[in-house]
Design a protein around this motif. Structure first.
Motif, PDB file in Angstrom:
ATOM      1  N   PRO A  53      -2.009 -42.827  -5.041  1.00  0.00           N
ATOM      2  CA  PRO A  53      -1.553 -43.233  -3.708  1.00  0.00           C
ATOM      3  C   PRO A  53      -0.630 -42.458  -2.860  1.00  0.00           C
ATOM      4  O   PRO A  53       0.543 -42.027  -3.568  1.00  0.00           O
ATOM      5  N   HIS A  54      -0.441 -42.713  -1.791  1.00  0.00           N
ATOM      6  CA  HIS A  54       0.344 -41.772  -0.920  1.00  0.00           C
ATOM      7  C   HIS A  54       1.828 -42.357  -0.924  1.00  0.00           C
ATOM      8  O   HIS A  54       1.963 -43.681  -0.935  1.00  0.00           O
ATOM      9  N   GLY A  55       2.875 -41.460  -1.244  1.00  0.00           N
ATOM     10  CA  GLY A  55       4.203 -42.134  -1.148  1.00  0.00           C
ATOM     11  C   GLY A  55       4.715 -42.731  -0.139  1.00  0.00           C
ATOM     12  O   GLY A  55       5.301 -43.946  -0.308  1.00  0.00           O
ATOM     13  N   GLY A  56       3.973 -42.722   1.083  1.00  0.00           N
ATOM     14  CA  GLY A  56       4.534 -43.381   2.202  1.00  0.00           C
ATOM     15  C   GLY A  56       4.038 -45.111   2.075  1.00  0.00           C
ATOM     16  O   GLY A  56       4.397 -45.940   2.507  1.00  0.00           O
ATOM     17  N   LEU A  57       2.829 -45.208   1.427  1.00  0.00           N
ATOM     18  CA  LEU A  57       2.151 -46.498   1.085  1.00  0.00           C
ATOM     19  C   LEU A  57       3.318 -47.218   0.165  1.00  0.00           C
ATOM     20  O   LEU A  57       3.350 -48.669   0.303  1.00  0.00           O
ATOM     21  N   LEU A  58       3.713 -46.323  -1.020  1.00  0.00           N
ATOM     22  CA  LEU A  58       4.581 -47.085  -2.001  1.00  0.00           C
ATOM     23  C   LEU A  58       5.686 -47.660  -1.189  1.00  0.00           C
ATOM     24  O   LEU A  58       6.315 -48.685  -1.456  1.00  0.00           O
ATOM     25  N   SER A  59       6.354 -46.830  -0.410  1.00  0.00           N
ATOM     26  CA  SER A  59       7.577 -46.992   0.634  1.00  0.00           C
ATOM     27  C   SER A  59       7.340 -48.248   1.452  1.00  0.00           C
ATOM     28  O   SER A  59       8.186 -49.349   1.635  1.00  0.00           O
ATOM     29  N   ALA A  60       5.926 -48.401   2.171  1.00  0.00           N
ATOM     30  CA  ALA A  60       5.605 -49.587   2.735  1.00  0.00           C
ATOM     31  C   ALA A  60       5.425 -50.835   2.078  1.00  0.00           C
ATOM     32  O   ALA A  60       6.022 -51.646   2.437  1.00  0.00           O
ATOM     33  N   LEU A  61       5.097 -50.767   0.755  1.00  0.00           N
ATOM     34  CA  LEU A  61       4.775 -51.848   0.178  1.00  0.00           C
ATOM     35  C   LEU A  61       6.310 -52.337  -0.247  1.00  0.00           C
ATOM     36  O   LEU A  61       6.663 -53.650  -0.406  1.00  0.00           O
ATOM     37  N   ILE A  62       7.189 -51.464  -0.737  1.00  0.00           N
ATOM     38  CA  ILE A  62       8.747 -51.987  -0.877  1.00  0.00           C
ATOM     39  C   ILE A  62       9.518 -52.512   0.251  1.00  0.00           C
ATOM     40  O   ILE A  62       9.901 -53.766   0.012  1.00  0.00           O
ATOM     41  N   ASP A  63       9.275 -51.950   1.455  1.00  0.00           N
ATOM     42  CA  ASP A  63       9.786 -52.616   2.537  1.00  0.00           C
ATOM     43  C   ASP A  63       9.342 -53.942   2.994  1.00  0.00           C
ATOM     44  O   ASP A  63      10.129 -54.780   3.441  1.00  0.00           O
ATOM     45  N   ALA A  64       7.733 -53.806   2.995  1.00  0.00           N
ATOM     46  CA  ALA A  64       7.369 -55.188   3.478  1.00  0.00           C
ATOM     47  C   ALA A  64       7.681 -56.302   2.379  1.00  0.00           C
ATOM     48  O   ALA A  64       8.068 -57.503   2.767  1.00  0.00           O
ATOM     49  N   THR A  65       7.543 -56.225   1.302  1.00  0.00           N
ATOM     50  CA  THR A  65       8.084 -57.078   0.222  1.00  0.00           C
ATOM     51  C   THR A  65       9.478 -57.295   0.116  1.00  0.00           C
ATOM     52  O   THR A  65       9.774 -58.483   0.113  1.00  0.00           O
ATOM     53  N   ALA A  66      10.266 -56.552   0.372  1.00  0.00           N
ATOM     54  CA  ALA A  66      11.737 -56.734   0.341  1.00  0.00           C
ATOM     55  C   ALA A  66      12.178 -57.413   1.716  1.00  0.00           C
ATOM     56  O   ALA A  66      12.964 -58.304   1.617  1.00  0.00           O
TER      57      ALA A  66
END
Length: 140
Positions: A53-66
Motif C-alpha cells: 500500500p502507498h505510504g500516503g494511504l497509511l498516513s491518511a489512515l492514521i490521520d483519519a483515525t486519530a
C-alpha cells in the motif's frame, strides 16, 4: 456522540474516508480510543512490484483515525467540526502484508484547545507497520 453517529460521520459523511473505504471497528470514550479497519483494494497499492500500500494511504489512515479519537475526546457534537490537524508525524516501520489494515488511535491529552493522539497501524498479520502522532486544534 453515540456509536451510530460516530460511525455515520466516520464512514459516510467524510467523503475522503468513504472514498478509501475506511470503517469504524470500535471505540471507547474513557480512555478515548478509536480503531479503524481498511480492506485494501488494488487502487491503494503504491508499489506495484511488491504489492505494498502507498505510504500516503497509511498516513491518511492514521490521520483519519486519530481525528475520530480526538472527536470522541471532545465529545460535544457542536465542537467536533472544529477539530483540525495542526501537526502530524508518521514513522514507517515495515511493509504491510495481507489485505487488511487496522489503526488504533489513543488520546494522550485532551485540553480545551488541543488534543494529542498517538496511533499504531498494523497489518492483518499483526505486524506493526507504522506509528503516528497527531496534534489537533479544537476551535471554540
Amino acid at each position: 456522540m453515540d456509536e451510530t453517529a460516530l460511525r455515520t460521520l466516520f464512514e459516510e459523511l467524510i467523503p475522503f474516508n468513504k472514498l478509501l473505504g475506511l470503517k469504524l471497528e470500535r471505540f471507547t470514550r474513557t480512555p478515548a480510543q478509536v480503531v479503524s479497519r481498511l480492506e485494501l483494494r488494488p487502487e491503494h497499492i503504491g508499489n506495484a512490484l511488491r504489492g505494498m500500500p502507498h505510504g500516503g494511504l497509511l498516513s491518511a489512515l492514521i490521520d483519519a483515525t486519530a481525528g475520530a479519537a480526538a472527536a470522541v475526546a471532545v465529545g460535544d457534537p457542536e465542537r467536533i467540526p472544529g477539530v483540525a490537524t495542526i501537526d502530524m508525524r508518521v514513522d514507517y516501520l515495515k511493509p504491510a502484508a495481507g489485505v487488511q489494515l487496522l489503526t488504533t488511535s489513543d488520546v494522550m491529552r485532551s485540553g480545551s484547545r488541543v488534543v494529542v493522539v498517538r496511533s499504531e497501524l498494523h497489518d492483518e498479520l499483526g505486524t506493526l507497520v507504522a506509528l503516528g502522532s497527531n496534534v489537533f486544534n479544537v476551535a471554540r
